[in-house]
Design an enzyme around this catalytic site. Sequence first.
Site, short mmCIF file in Angstrom:
data_model
loop_
_atom_site.label_atom_id
_atom_site.label_comp_id
_atom_site.label_asym_id
_atom_site.label_seq_id
_atom_site.Cartn_x
_atom_site.Cartn_y
_atom_site.Cartn_z
N ARG A 1 0.79 -1.17 0.00
CA ARG A 1 0.02 -0.06 -0.02
C ARG A 1 0.82 1.33 0.06
O ARG A 1 2.22 1.23 0.16
CB ARG A 1 -0.85 -0.01 1.22
N ARG B 1 4.81 11.96 13.50
CA ARG B 1 3.48 11.93 13.55
C ARG B 1 2.85 12.56 14.83
O ARG B 1 3.21 12.29 15.90
CB ARG B 1 3.23 10.34 13.61
#
Length: 445
Positions: A292, A338
């Site tokens: 992905r 993040r």
Amino acid sequence: MFRKILIANRGEIAVRIIRTCKEMGIPTVAIYSQADRDSLHVKFADEAFCVGGPASRDSYLNIPNILSGADVLQVEAIHPGYGFLSENARFVKILEECNFKFIGPSQEAIELGSHKARTCDAMKTAGLPIVGGFRENTEDEQELWKRVKSLGYPVMLKASAGGGGKGMRIVHNEKELAKMVPVVKKEAEISFGSGEFYVEKYLEDVRHIEFQVVADNFGEIMHLGERECTIQRRHQKVIEESPSPFLDEPLREKMAEAAIEGARFLKYRNLGTMEFLVDSKRNFYFIEINTRIQVEHPVTEMVFGLDLVKEQIQLASGKKLSLKQLQAKPKGHCLECRILAEDIDRGFMPSTGKIDGLYIPGGLGVRVDTHIYSGYEITPYYDSLLAKLICWGKDRKEAITRCYNALGEFNITGIKTNIPLLKRIMKDKDFIEGNFTTDYLEKMV
Ligand code: MV4
């Protein structure tokens, strides 16, 4: 090129994909759950429809609802983003049968990639080094105990269908093994619908380094360097960077060659990531393949000056690779932090509520991929990713400085975030010196 693309995802990655579609002049369709009516991806897409209730399984995993909307709105291709249906081989098969194009690798590659034990066996056959382990039928308890004993502790139990950090446990002795086998089985059964697991020797003090590979439908394969992803908490990445401060040019070339060799063996198409562990003696081992676009893809984009989502779309539509290996020249250094909605002081508990104040940093070399805005409500239904702070610099030092300063400017009120922890890391001597392995975050909290 595709007439219309449906983005089967939410949050920052849905926004990210819509931006590239707009740039390419491709109309977009967003899907949303009842909890995401006021989300940015819904506003930014040309069309949108609701696919069900707040829980993922009712909406973003609801294949019939997604497909009926795609049919009504005459969608040509579907981009799955990451998570949700992105690595679901059954979904890809259904799409094919319904004449929708899937923007990603082949069904076969996804199927293999989602059986991690089988992937390791295949990569071993392809000549890649893998970690010593027991990957056959673990139902035979006698055999399992015997084989683990001969591997020697510690070992790691890994759910074969695992992902997102679930279904993975380190085991130090026989007592823990007896306790953890049912735990991993149960967790894997609930999360992935299969209790299958395998055992690997647990390698201590390693680094997690992954290579981005890109392939067209004509057998041309290239790599776009590595991403260093060692800084993780509970197998969730927190900071990623490219290039890795740990690799020298000879090792980088050897690993890149192995990544391409593995992808070639699988007749891989579109984007993929080959994950490796690297030990302190600079031995590397293949561990898994991700089929992905990944959360951390922007660090590769920034050093190579490429749009990886655009590459995915072009490759899926049958175009050749946009560049040759020798034209892919990395420049400078990029870090990604993040930004997560979690309360560090309360054991990293997810933090929910309305964002009542927001300032997003900017400036030279500073990129923020996010879906949040002032007034946006963080619900407990999905992951805790609020934003990705992506900072590029001419070298690692400059990238770290820009990250630290941008983290200082970042202001999110109404919920708790991990920004204070990220700021501490950017000032930490070991991090600055590139001196960290898998135990790094535990030492920092
Ligand atoms: C391992 C490992 C050591 N030995 N497997 C964690 C996430 C997943 N993608 C791969 N991971 C690991 N697999 C074996 N056989 C070390 C990691 C690992 C890790 C483990 C504990 C704490 C932090 C970690 C960070 C990166 C990788």
